[in-house]
Enzyme design. Structure first.
Site, mmCIF file in Angstrom:
data_model
loop_
_atom_site.group_PDB
_atom_site.id
_atom_site.type_symbol
_atom_site.label_atom_id
_atom_site.label_comp_id
_atom_site.label_asym_id
_atom_site.label_seq_id
_atom_site.Cartn_x
_atom_site.Cartn_y
_atom_site.Cartn_z
ATOM 1 N N HIS A 27 2.229 14.371 0.727
ATOM 2 C CA HIS A 27 1.461 15.540 0.313
ATOM 3 C C HIS A 27 2.381 16.746 0.166
ATOM 4 O O HIS A 27 3.355 16.893 0.907
ATOM 5 C CB HIS A 27 0.367 15.870 1.339
ATOM 6 N N ASP A 86 0.787 2.513 3.797
ATOM 7 C CA ASP A 86 -0.128 3.568 3.357
ATOM 8 C C ASP A 86 0.636 4.897 3.245
ATOM 9 O O ASP A 86 0.146 5.962 3.636
ATOM 10 C CB ASP A 86 -1.327 3.715 4.294
ATOM 11 N N ASP A 139 -8.707 2.639 -3.206
ATOM 12 C CA ASP A 139 -8.257 3.225 -1.946
ATOM 13 C C ASP A 139 -8.339 4.745 -1.959
ATOM 14 O O ASP A 139 -7.955 5.405 -2.926
ATOM 15 C CB ASP A 139 -6.831 2.811 -1.625
ATOM 16 N N HIS A 194 1.490 5.108 -1.964
ATOM 17 C CA HIS A 194 1.029 6.143 -2.891
ATOM 18 C C HIS A 194 2.250 6.848 -3.466
ATOM 19 O O HIS A 194 2.963 7.551 -2.749
ATOM 20 C CB HIS A 194 0.126 7.146 -2.170
ATOM 21 N N LEU A 195 2.491 6.664 -4.754
ATOM 22 C CA LEU A 195 3.640 7.283 -5.416
ATOM 23 C C LEU A 195 3.272 8.565 -6.151
ATOM 24 O O LEU A 195 4.148 9.271 -6.654
ATOM 25 C CB LEU A 195 4.294 6.284 -6.380
ATOM 26 N N HIS A 255 0.838 -1.207 0.000
ATOM 27 C CA HIS A 255 0.000 0.000 0.000
ATOM 28 C C HIS A 255 0.873 1.257 0.000
ATOM 29 O O HIS A 255 1.185 1.812 1.048
ATOM 30 C CB HIS A 255 -0.889 -0.032 1.246
ATOM 31 N N HIS A 295 -11.035 -0.251 0.803
ATOM 32 C CA HIS A 295 -10.934 0.862 1.760
ATOM 33 C C HIS A 295 -12.274 0.895 2.490
ATOM 34 O O HIS A 295 -13.275 1.388 1.961
ATOM 35 C CB HIS A 295 -10.680 2.162 0.993
ATOM 36 N N HIS A 313 -5.676 -1.023 5.641
ATOM 37 C CA HIS A 313 -5.479 -0.232 6.866
ATOM 38 C C HIS A 313 -6.556 -0.430 7.953
ATOM 39 O O HIS A 313 -7.287 0.499 8.310
ATOM 40 C CB HIS A 313 -5.320 1.249 6.550
ATOM 41 N N ASN A 318 -6.544 9.006 7.213
ATOM 42 C CA ASN A 318 -7.752 8.210 6.972
ATOM 43 C C ASN A 318 -7.331 6.760 6.754
ATOM 44 O O ASN A 318 -6.564 6.479 5.833
ATOM 45 C CB ASN A 318 -8.479 8.739 5.735
#
Length: 441
Positions: free
Chosen positions: A314, A310, A157, A65-66, A63, A184, A237, A283
């Site tokens: 940002h 996860d 997700d 996020h790229l 999990h 999710h 998650h 989240n």
């Protein structure tokens, strides 16, 4: 890895402790574990001093996020996978909520190729379940599965597949190619406007709460759907004690369900939100101490199968603002193993063999990855992580490899640190630092 003359360089890991066991020497050559023993002759190999270091199979993240394509201001495949390598990972699953969404064969192949070009870890794209993550119609699941990326994990997700009919169809569809739907779990009508965990702290702060039942209701529905259609379900998650009980019940019935927990849900609680620091906005939200304890015990006894980061980078403007406006999410690739050591190993709940199982073996099995999560044995792929369990280090966001700074562990002293990572026998990290790609083939 080449020595510059065209010859393949071998590596000898001297005196490492596989899974925390007795010290041995391990020779890596031609992408494989070539030899394991004591007192091995270096024979011209590059020698890595492993005295006191734990050797684990390369970690696998289910999990990550790229952000690329679309939000390269927050992360790129290059920066994110470099961070993964420093965290001890040799494979990551890249989530689908990019821009454009990874809901077609073309987009997942783009992400896959970017991962190959970067070369830090193996990147396995996760395909969206629904077109545009909109929850209205199924995406091109079969085309993504048949693409060069060979997608086997599908997830919206960031959004719950809350339509039961769509979820059933997705579960039925992925059976054809042994895929898995990663849910999710968040009932949207129960979490409208939610800002943190619903409990005592949210009441004191006057923030709209995210109730545990919003997660638990979806998990309960989905394990019944998975049982009904005979398909694989993975729960992203997991964050509540009630969710653990539902998973335990489902596994007792023989439902083919797996689940993951994040490092931050193993260490942090909603008490941190009293600071109104947006670093702690995530989240699912940070929960109560009783949930943290239940999650640790469930990971230890195998009810929860895997640790997944996860990792959610940002841009500064999306986090450095007031709580209500801040984006949800935390970075986690570079701190994951340290967090697990503190929460599970140092407390006696898991040994290093258990860590390898939850952070490499089972994640690789869930993602249907060949060549990862394998034992450190002769003939196996040489995906290896070396950890110094005695190290203590303080998290400096500016010193991390990720392009974003939204770590919840800023200035925290962490337990244990990755010293080296090898992807098919070639070093991606040595002495805790990434190896210049120009020095690798």
């Amino acid at each position: 890895m080449s020595d510059g003359t065209g010859a393949v360089e071998t590596v000898l890991l001297r005196g490492v402790r596989p899974l925390g066991g007795d010290p041995v020497d391990v020779r890596l050559a031609d992408g494989l574990v070539a030899e394991v023993g004591t007192g091995l002759d270096a024979g011209g190999a590059r020698v890595v001093d492993g005295d006191g270091l734990i050797a684990l199979p390369g970690l696998v993240d289910l999990h990550t996020h790229l952000r690329e394509p679309g939000r390269e201001d927050a992360e790129t495949v290059e920066s994110g996978t470099r961070a993964a390598a420093v965290g001890g990972f040799t494979a990551v699953h890249a989530m689908a909520n990019t821009d454009p969404v990874a809901d077609t064969a073309g987009v997942v192949e783009q992400v896959w190729r970017l991962g190959r070009e970067a070369g830090w870890v193996d990147v396995h794209p996760v395909g969206a379940v629904t077109v545009g993550l909109a929850g209205e119609r199924l995406a091109e699941l079969g085309a993504m599965a048949d693409s060069a990326a060979r997608v086997r994990v599908f997830s919206d997700d960031g959004h719950c597949v809350d339509d039961a009919v769509l979820m059933r169809r997705a579960l039925e569809y992925v059976k054809a190619f042994d895929g898995v739907v990663a849910q999710h779990a968040q009932e949207p009508r129960l979490t409208a406007g939610a800002q943190m965990h619903e409990g005592e702290v949210s009441g004191v702060l006057g923030l709209t709460g995210w109730p545990a039942v919003a997660e638990e209701a979806i998990i309960a529905r989905d394990v019944l759907l998975a049982e009904h259609v005979g398909s694989r379900l993975h729960v992203c998650h997991v964050s509540t004690a009630g969710s653990v009980e539902i998973l335990r019940w489902a596994k007792g019935r023989g439902v083919d369900v797996t689940a993951e927990v994040t490092p931050h849900h193993l260490l942090l609680t909603d008490e941190l939100v009293r600071s109104y620091d947006p670093r702690y906005k995530v989240n699912p939200p940070l929960r109560a101490a009783s949930d943290v304890e239940a999650l640790r015990l469930a990971l230890a006894d195998g009810t929860i199968d895997a640790v997944a980061t996860d990792h959610a980078p940002h841009a500064a403007e999306d986090k450095d603002c007031e709580w209500q406006a801040a984006a949800m999410g935390m970075t986690g690739l570079e701190t994951a193993l340290s967090a697990v050591q503190e929460a599970l190993v140092d407390t006696g709940l898991l040994d290093w063999a258990g860590v390898a199982d939850r952070m490499s073996v089972r994640p690789a099995r869930i993602g249907r990855l060949d060549g990862h999560g394998r034992p450190l044995a002769v003939g196996e792929p040489a995906n290896v992580t070396l950890v110094d369990p005695s190290a203590r280090w303080q998290v400096d966001p500016a010193a991390l490899q990720t392009a974003s700074r939204n770590t919840p562990f800023r200035a925290r002293e962490m337990h244990g640190r990755v010293v080296a990572t090898f992807l098919r026998g070639r070093p991606t990290v040595l002495d805790g630092a990434p190896v210049d790609p120009g020095a690798r083939p």
